[in-house]
Design an enzyme around this catalytic site. Structure first.
Site, short mmCIF file in Angstrom:
data_model
loop_
_atom_site.label_atom_id
_atom_site.label_comp_id
_atom_site.label_asym_id
_atom_site.label_seq_id
_atom_site.Cartn_x
_atom_site.Cartn_y
_atom_site.Cartn_z
CG HIS A 56 -0.16 0.13 2.53
ND1 HIS A 56 0.51 -0.92 3.10
CD2 HIS A 56 0.05 1.20 3.36
CE1 HIS A 56 1.08 -0.53 4.24
NE2 HIS A 56 0.83 0.75 4.41
CG ASP A 83 1.47 4.93 4.88
OD1 ASP A 83 0.93 3.81 4.92
OD2 ASP A 83 2.59 5.18 5.37
CG HIS A 85 4.93 1.21 2.86
ND1 HIS A 85 4.32 2.30 2.32
CD2 HIS A 85 4.35 1.02 4.08
CE1 HIS A 85 3.43 2.77 3.18
NE2 HIS A 85 3.41 2.01 4.25
NE ARG A 120 1.97 4.70 9.95
CZ ARG A 120 0.86 5.20 9.42
NH1 ARG A 120 0.02 5.88 10.17
NH2 ARG A 120 0.60 5.01 8.14
C1 OGA Z 1 3.03 2.09 8.21
C2 OGA Z 1 3.37 0.75 7.72
C3 OGA Z 1 4.91 -1.07 7.93
C4 OGA Z 1 5.69 -1.74 9.00
O1 OGA Z 1 3.37 2.41 9.37
O2 OGA Z 1 2.43 2.86 7.44
O3 OGA Z 1 2.88 0.34 6.71
O4 OGA Z 1 6.69 -2.38 8.65
N1 OGA Z 1 4.26 0.06 8.44
O5 OGA Z 1 5.30 -1.67 10.17
MN MN Z 2 1.82 2.03 5.70
#
Ligand code: OGA
Ligand code: MN
Length: 295
Positions: A120, A122, A269, A286
């Site tokens: 995806h 974000d 990702h 995050r």
């Molecule tokens: C995000 C995500 C991936 C991960 O935080 O947007 O997709 O490896 N994380 O945790």
């Molecule tokens: Mn993500």
């Protein structure tokens, strides 16, 4: 450096980052920066340049309290809070936690949101989706729990001329509701659907800073407008498969102290389940930077 030379002061605006590419198509690691300290404008400009060149930046050896991560992130734009609201109905704070824990704080194979384990970009279910996401490793499994990145600029470039022509003007509906369905999660609530109505984006996106064309696809997509459902799903799946081929992917193997910042406008990702999710903890902080209207 001679023996008498002074070590540079931390975060001195040297104009030259200590940076090393991790892979040819994306990814670079940056050393000798303390992101918990304020950054000079020249240094922020250097980081921005590196970000546009490498798409994924890995800042090594950080020790970042939450407020310092928020302050660092704010160098790059306005921050966004997560789609889920708190029980009180209030929006969540700018920094939130990504983990594989259940309500009792125990590792689980079925955390509340498993969407991160599918390709995806974000918040593509927003009219104005995310520019960048920053993840800071707080707890990691002994090995694995990697994050994969796929270069959607290279994905676009390596399509046949015929496919490029076929998809040139296509428009795609993205929605939170479709995302929950596509990933086998609990369906979106009525409140979430009201908060996040479907949006339409171009399938071929132009990077606002570099002008590069990229494929704007992934698990938040519902369907291509004006196309039969089965054909639309097959085309979207084909494009994701194409742009996530191993040669277009960088696998980030996390180290404690890593802060990773990536460009959502030219990458897909996903997290990798290559660890014992039911027994090992994985927790990251995050922050997300708001982007601009895709075109
Ligand atoms: C995000 C995500 C991936 C991960 O935080 O947007 O997709 O490896 N994380 O945790
Ligand atoms: Mn993500």
């Amino acid at each position: 450096m001679t023996l008498n030379a002074q070590a540079p002061a931390p975060n001195a605006p040297s104009g030259a980052l200590n940076i090393k590419a991790l892979a040819p198509l994306m990814g670079a690691e940056i050393f000798d920066l303390d992101l918990s300290q304020p950054l000079d404008a020249d240094l922020v400009a250097d980081i921005n340049d590196a970000f546009l060149a490498h798409h994924v930046l890995v800042f090594r050896d950080q020790s970042l309290p939450k407020d310092a991560q928020v302050a660092f992130s704010e160098n790059f734009g306005e921050l966004e809070s997560h789609v889920h609201r708190l029980r009180s109905g209030e929006k969540r704070p700018a920094l939130h936690v990504v983990n594989n824990l259940d309500e009792n704080g125990m590792p689980t194979e079925r955390p509340r949101t498993t969407g991160n384990y599918f390709w995806h970009t974000d918040k593509s279910y927003h009219a104005v989706p995310s520019l960048a996401t920053l993840l800071y490793a707080v707890e990691l499994p002994p090995s694995g729990g990697d994050t994969l990145f796929a270069n959607t600029k290279r994905g676009y470039e390596t399509l046949s001329a015929e496919t490029k022509q076929q998809i040139a003007d296509l428009r795609v509906e993205h929605s939170w509701e479709a995302s929950r369905l596509n990933t086998g999660n609990t369906p979106a609530t009525e409140a979430e659907k009201r908060d996040r109505p479907p949006v339409v984006h171009p399938l071929v996106r132009t990077h606002p800073n570099t002008g590069a064309k990229t494929l704007y696809v992934g698990m938040h997509t519902s369907h291509i407008l004006d196309m039969p459902e089965d054909k639309s799903r097959a085309l979207l799946d084909m494009l994701v498969d194409h742009t996530t081929k191993p040669e277009l992917v960088y696998r980030h193997q996390w180290r404690m102290g890593d802060l990773v910042m990536w460009d959502n406008r030219c990458l897909l990702h996903r997290a990798d389940k290559n660890y014992d999710m039911a027994a090992q903890r994985r927790l990251l902080h995050r922050t997300v930077i708001k982007g601009s209207l895709p075109f």
